[in-house]
Design an enzyme around this catalytic site. Sequence first.
Site, mmCIF file in Angstrom:
data_model
loop_
_atom_site.group_PDB
_atom_site.id
_atom_site.type_symbol
_atom_site.label_atom_id
_atom_site.label_comp_id
_atom_site.label_asym_id
_atom_site.label_seq_id
_atom_site.Cartn_x
_atom_site.Cartn_y
_atom_site.Cartn_z
ATOM 1 N N ALA A 1 0.837 -1.199 0.000
ATOM 2 C CA ALA A 1 0.000 0.000 0.000
ATOM 3 C C ALA A 1 0.874 1.252 0.000
ATOM 4 O O ALA A 1 0.721 2.143 0.823
ATOM 5 C CB ALA A 1 -0.922 -0.012 1.218
ATOM 6 N N TYR B 1 3.396 4.177 -2.487
ATOM 7 C CA TYR B 1 3.193 5.271 -3.439
ATOM 8 C C TYR B 1 2.568 4.785 -4.744
ATOM 9 O O TYR B 1 1.910 5.545 -5.437
ATOM 10 C CB TYR B 1 4.529 5.959 -3.740
ATOM 11 N N THR C 1 11.175 -2.643 -4.041
ATOM 12 C CA THR C 1 12.275 -3.436 -4.600
ATOM 13 C C THR C 1 13.543 -2.583 -4.550
ATOM 14 O O THR C 1 14.047 -2.154 -5.584
ATOM 15 C CB THR C 1 11.955 -3.829 -6.061
ATOM 16 N N LEU D 1 3.649 5.990 -13.404
ATOM 17 C CA LEU D 1 3.235 7.252 -12.779
ATOM 18 C C LEU D 1 4.421 7.966 -12.150
ATOM 19 O O LEU D 1 5.399 7.322 -11.741
ATOM 20 C CB LEU D 1 2.145 7.022 -11.726
ATOM 21 N N GLU E 1 5.462 10.783 -9.111
ATOM 22 C CA GLU E 1 4.894 11.351 -7.887
ATOM 23 C C GLU E 1 4.588 12.828 -8.107
ATOM 24 O O GLU E 1 5.266 13.516 -8.873
ATOM 25 C CB GLU E 1 5.860 11.139 -6.723
ATOM 26 N N ASN F 1 12.981 4.627 -17.372
ATOM 27 C CA ASN F 1 13.555 5.455 -16.311
ATOM 28 C C ASN F 1 14.996 5.847 -16.624
ATOM 29 O O ASN F 1 15.419 6.973 -16.352
ATOM 30 C CB ASN F 1 13.474 4.722 -14.964
ATOM 31 N N CYS G 1 13.184 6.095 -7.718
ATOM 32 C CA CYS G 1 13.264 5.209 -8.895
ATOM 33 C C CYS G 1 14.509 5.363 -9.765
ATOM 34 O O CYS G 1 15.147 4.360 -10.098
ATOM 35 C CB CYS G 1 12.029 5.416 -9.755
ATOM 36 N N ARG H 1 12.897 10.378 -0.710
ATOM 37 C CA ARG H 1 13.826 9.313 -1.073
ATOM 38 C C ARG H 1 14.793 9.794 -2.163
ATOM 39 O O ARG H 1 14.367 10.289 -3.193
ATOM 40 C CB ARG H 1 13.045 8.065 -1.516
ATOM 41 N N ARG I 1 16.715 25.288 -8.978
ATOM 42 C CA ARG I 1 15.614 24.816 -9.830
ATOM 43 C C ARG I 1 15.218 25.823 -10.907
ATOM 44 O O ARG I 1 14.266 25.578 -11.655
ATOM 45 C CB ARG I 1 14.384 24.524 -8.954
#
EC number: 1.1.1.22
Length: 477
Positions: free
Chosen positions: A8, A10, A87, A160, A162, A221, A273, A343, A447
């Site tokens: 359960a 992201y 993972t 997807l 985030e 990715n 990721c 993360r 940024r």
Amino acid sequence: MKIACIGAGYVGGPTMAMIAKKCPEIEVVVVDINEARIAAWNSDKLPIYEPGLFEVVKEARGRNLFFSTDVGKHVGEADIVFVSVNTPTKTSGVGAGKAADLTYWEGAARVIASVSTSSKIIVEKSTVPVKTAEAIEKVLRRNCKDSSVHFEILSNPEFLAEGTAIEDLTMPDRVLIGGKDTETGRAAIASLASVYAHWVPEDRILRTNLWSAELSKLTANAMLAQRISSVNSISALCEATGADVQQVSKAIGTDSRIGPKFLNASVGFGGSCFQKDILNLVYICETVGLQQVADYWNQVILMNDYQKDRFVQRVISAMFNTISKKKIAVYGFAFKKDTGDTRETPAIDVCRGLVADGANVCVYDPEVTDDQIHADLTQQTYEWYDHPNPRSAPVDKKAIGISHDPMEAANDAHAICILTEWDEFKHYDYQKVYESMHKPAFIFDGRNILDHAKLREIGFIVYAVGKPLEAFLQKEY
Ligand code: NAD
Ligand code: UDX
């Protein structure tokens, strides 16, 4: 039809909420061993911050969407079981620092095998190495006591991002389903496709073999991260020559073969990721003897480390080579806007680098909790590979300030570092901010979201990623 999803997080939470919303006749149960997480999914304060998610959950929760810790019951009853467990990169043993740790995946497979009394479609939602389906099939088959039970494995990686999860799930560029070219394989693909077909146009549902689907996720990715590292490498050249990386990005992005997306130079990419999946890809290449291919992709990560380190070096050199005991306000700690996720956020390496050089940082982020910031900066993180940035070691909690008010964070500071592109940062009263700071007052825009000309008018010394340096602008300070 009943769907269960193990994990359960992201991905599992938002993905299943969307399926439940779009398919009211299907019962969807998301299960997890983490009780606190499940309790949060059942409350008004969801465990993850994601724009629009609460509305989707609220619509389906209690109707055909449920969150539960009773993994065995719901998996046992399901026709389709999604596995969306974490993972992460392995931290010990063979392949440590690169290979994917499939402990959670295998654990989930063993649970599925032990509770199954009816045939099921098992869907790999987690990002996994190529050929994982083969290993999982063996675990399932050899551990299920009922020999009449058939498991058909599909790969259905999630794309997807985030912060835009709901948008991405509502209108995906594509849904990818990999499966075997056998009668049962084709039937399983058709069954899963019929779930997505409730809202995704048929031509966006791609069918491939299992291995292509697994590898496509890692490749997507890697290619996205590679674009960022490429433009970040050019940002260094821009700063050295007086070119402007935003102008360069626009100029190259209008070429339809290149396209405009993912060309924003930044302090570096973060998130759970990109680095993990590239390391995984590198490891797979090495294990099949493709060292040159492995080196090629590893360079994407090394460039990202260089970019974070370069940002810290820029702050130190601009501030007269001494930031010792100077307060530096850090605006933004999440790895991107519209998420509370930290993360692999570049803010970790940057804050640690600044503190290692003696600065006192004061972090403001609209979503990240104080505990998370403290944990990220003070806890030992695993050195995944030969890290070129020696500063990224845990730092003392005493050097870390946290404020819930951006004005207070900047008060008495010598500099502000923008590390996340939160929209609210664009709308502050920077005249007021300037007046509360030590002079000269610096802004380092990691940024490129602020109005640099306006800030310079106010009196700030501004450095931004890939932008002409103050020296090129012939500013005196
Ligand atoms: P996460 O850590 O947020 O969630 C994983 C959940 O699985 C945790 O809550 C954990 O408690 C649970 N879990 C682990 N083992 C379990 C078990 N045996 N039984 C029940 N629950 C178990 O992870 P995430 O970010 O949702 O990522 C999940 C997968 O999706 C990963 O493989 C990731 O690479 C991939 N992915 C993530 C994203 C993203 O944006 N986060 C996007 C695409 C793909
Ligand atoms: C990524 C992929 O985009 C998604 O398809 C996959 O399913 C999971 O991994 P995510 O990590 O959530 O999604 O966010 P993403 O928008 O890709 O951003 C990743 C990092 O790259 C962030 O730190 C972001 O700030 C940075 N980034 C992104 C840039 O620095 N420049 C850009 O142009 C785009």
